[in-house]
Structures are given as C-alpha cells and as structure tokens.
Scaffold this motif. Structure first.
Motif, PDB file in Angstrom:
ATOM      1  N   UNK A  52      11.603   1.542   3.859  1.00 54.53           N
ATOM      2  CA  UNK A  52      10.945   1.108   5.091  1.00 54.53           C
ATOM      3  C   UNK A  52       9.616   1.945   5.217  1.00 54.53           C
ATOM      4  N   UNK A  53       9.569   2.938   5.221  1.00 55.74           N
ATOM      5  CA  UNK A  53       8.179   3.749   5.258  1.00 55.74           C
ATOM      6  C   UNK A  53       7.782   4.320   3.956  1.00 55.74           C
ATOM      7  N   UNK A  54       6.348   4.705   3.896  1.00 56.27           N
ATOM      8  CA  UNK A  54       5.772   5.234   2.688  1.00 56.27           C
ATOM      9  C   UNK A  54       4.391   5.710   3.048  1.00 56.27           C
ATOM     10  N   UNK A  55       4.087   6.533   1.874  1.00 51.83           N
ATOM     11  CA  UNK A  55       2.760   7.085   2.086  1.00 51.83           C
ATOM     12  C   UNK A  55       1.786   6.413   0.996  1.00 51.83           C
ATOM     13  N   UNK A  56       0.601   6.014   1.573  1.00 51.47           N
ATOM     14  CA  UNK A  56      -0.277   5.457   0.715  1.00 51.47           C
ATOM     15  C   UNK A  56      -0.830   6.568  -0.623  1.00 51.47           C
ATOM     16  N   UNK A  57      -1.738   6.111  -1.252  1.00 53.90           N
ATOM     17  CA  UNK A  57      -2.207   7.202  -2.336  1.00 53.90           C
ATOM     18  C   UNK A  57      -3.078   8.366  -1.733  1.00 53.90           C
ATOM     19  N   UNK A  58      -3.543   7.927  -0.560  1.00 55.06           N
ATOM     20  CA  UNK A  58      -4.371   8.906   0.194  1.00 55.06           C
ATOM     21  C   UNK A  58      -3.612   9.953   1.243  1.00 55.06           C
ATOM     22  N   UNK A  62      12.253   4.201  10.288  1.00 52.84           N
ATOM     23  CA  UNK A  62      11.379   5.127  11.020  1.00 52.84           C
ATOM     24  C   UNK A  62      11.055   6.105  10.123  1.00 52.84           C
ATOM     25  N   UNK A  63      10.075   7.081  10.636  1.00 53.20           N
ATOM     26  CA  UNK A  63       9.650   8.271   9.917  1.00 53.20           C
ATOM     27  C   UNK A  63      10.820   9.286   9.825  1.00 53.20           C
ATOM     28  N   UNK A  64      11.194   9.618   8.533  1.00 53.80           N
ATOM     29  CA  UNK A  64      12.120  10.663   8.945  1.00 53.80           C
ATOM     30  C   UNK A  64      11.800  11.900   9.226  1.00 53.80           C
ATOM     31  N   UNK A  65      12.855  12.996   9.930  1.00 54.52           N
ATOM     32  CA  UNK A  65      12.321  14.342  10.183  1.00 54.52           C
ATOM     33  C   UNK A  65      11.872  14.789   8.608  1.00 54.52           C
ATOM     34  N   UNK A  66      10.935  15.607   8.861  1.00 55.24           N
ATOM     35  CA  UNK A  66      10.380  16.407   7.557  1.00 55.24           C
ATOM     36  C   UNK A  66       9.353  15.461   6.775  1.00 55.24           C
ATOM     37  N   UNK A  67       9.211  14.195   7.119  1.00 53.23           N
ATOM     38  CA  UNK A  67       8.360  13.305   6.283  1.00 53.23           C
ATOM     39  C   UNK A  67       8.673  13.071   4.884  1.00 53.23           C
ATOM     40  N   UNK A  68       9.797  12.791   4.600  1.00 57.56           N
ATOM     41  CA  UNK A  68      10.316  12.651   3.224  1.00 57.56           C
ATOM     42  C   UNK A  68      10.068  11.145   2.903  1.00 57.56           C
ATOM     43  N   UNK A  69       9.282  10.896   2.194  1.00 61.19           N
ATOM     44  CA  UNK A  69       8.986   9.325   1.952  1.00 61.19           C
ATOM     45  C   UNK A  69       8.614   8.952   0.614  1.00 61.19           C
TER      46      UNK A  69
END
Length: 255
Positions: A245-251, A205-212
């Motif tokens: 489990x979660x990640x950002x795309x290049x955009x 799940x997306x962590x607090x702060x969005x650290x991914x």
C-alpha cells in the motif's frame, strides 16, 4: 614585410582548413548528441544496478526455501528471537559465528556470499558483518505483515512468536501454508530513515518506523515472491501486483 596565409599554406591546404563557424557547428552537434545519449546511458546503468539487485534477492529467496526444507517448512520472519534478543533474518542464513544467537558456534550457512543480503547501491553499501560482530539490520526487507496480504489470508502461515516469559520474539512462518506463493511478496527493496531496513509493511497507512518498500532503481522496486520470481515494479504497480500500500520514491518521498 607583411605576412599573409599564402606565406604559410598552399591553396590546397587552405581549402582543407576549418573555419571558426564550421568548428562551432561541429561542437554544437557533439553537444546535442551528448545531451541525447547521456540520459540513455544513465538509464542503462541504473537498469544494470536493478538486475544486480534482483539477482541478490533471488539468491536470498532460494536460501529461505532451502531453510524451509531443512526445518520442517518453518522459517524465521524479518526478525526472530534466539537467547536474549531478537535478531534480523539474515543472521540465520550467513553462518554468523562467535556471537549470539548461536552461542559461539556457526549458524546455518546458506549464503556464503554475505553481500547478497543487501542492495549494493543504497546505504549502507559496505559488505555486511565483515568481522562477524557488526550490525545486521540494514538489509533487504522481509515481509513484516502476517494478516491479509495481496488479498490472501496468511493468518495460518505466519504468526508472532513470544517467549515463555511473554517477551516478544519476532515472526515465525510455515512456508507450506502460504497460499498462492506466486502472489505473496517476501523480499523487497526497502528503507527507513535513509537506510535499508530488514522488513517492509504492506499496510495502506504508513507503519510505525516507516518500514516500507522503496522504488530506488529507475523508480522501480525489486520485489521477490515466495515462489522465487522477481518483479521490478513501479510505485503505481506495487498495490495491484503485490498488495503493497505505501512506498518511498527513489528520492525518499512518501507515497
């Protein structure tokens, strides 16, 4: 007198001239070749950026292992408290002087080239801590989870650290207690809020702060494992290869 081509060019010269149609055909061919080659050139340029970034991460992992050898297998996690505040992992490796957490003396100097602690192709791209006093939080991410990672229990290897007064002090790890180091991701391309971040989470799940983790190199992320090897992983490969489990795309889109 009316002038014709014959007055300016010999018959042989006229045979060697391009007609307008022939010129347009040549231009069209060049445009087609350019449209085919430019994406390949862009892809090659991005691949080189990914290789530069992977080299940086490998140097950081070597510094962590050297630190572990010198400090009885212990290393700081993504942040660790010294004196009055938590500090990001990188200040324990780059010989930071004239400020906390080292009270005016130089800290450990495992990475004399300070630029290797962050990806050179994602904000902020300037050199880190040019005058020994700037913020150091925007770097490669270090593992910020110490429970189950990639199917392995890390509870005996890492833990949260608290000051005697109960203040949060960050993470502390014993590298020798990490099981299957070839399976545990330690350093990665990461982001939060459009900038590099000093930690990444493996949570589903997306962590607090969005650290991914972020797949910023041709939609791949460089991930360095505790044993020192680096993988360039697509977003769809992060979970299977590294337990992320979660990640950002290049955009910057969340996945």
């Amino acid at each position: 007198m009316k002038l014709t081509l014959n007055d300016f060019f010999s018959p042989r010269e006229k045979k060697n001239m391009f007609t307008l149609i022939e010129l347009l055909v040549v231009i069209a061919i060049i445009a087609i070749l350019a449209s085919l080659l430019l994406p390949a050139l862009r892809s090659a340029r991005e691949a080189v950026k990914g290789i530069d970034c992977a080299s940086n991460q490998r140097q950081v992992m070597i510094a962590y292992l050297q630190y572990s050898d010198d400090y009885n297998d212990f290393v700081p996690g993504y942040q660790f408290r010294r004196t009055w505040a938590e500090w990001p992992w990188c200040v324990y490796f780059i010989g930071w002087k004239n400020c906390d957490p080292f009270g005016g003396s130089a800290g450990p100097d495992y990475l004399r080239n300070r630029t290797v602690v962050r990806c050179p192709y994602f904000p902020p791209t300037k050199a880190i801590l040019e005058n020994d006093s700037g913020p150091a939080w925007y770097t490669y991410g270090v593992l910020g989870s110490y429970g189950t990672v990639n199917g392995l229990d890390l509870s005996k290897a890492g833990r949260g650290y608290f000051e005697p007064n109960g203040s949060w002090g960050g993470h502390i790890w014993n590298m020798k207690k990490i099981p299957a180091p070839e399976k545990i991701p330690w350093i990665a391309d990461s982001a939060t809020g459009g900038q590099q971040s000093d930690m990444f989470s493996v949570s589903s799940t997306w962590p607090a702060g969005g650290y991914a983790v972020m797949t910023r190199h041709n939609e791949r992320a460089n991930v360095t494992f505790v044993d020192g090897h680096v993988d360039q992983l697509k977003g769809t490969e992060l979970n299977g290869a590294a337990g992320i489990g979660r990640y950002y795309t290049g955009t910057g889109a969340k996945r």
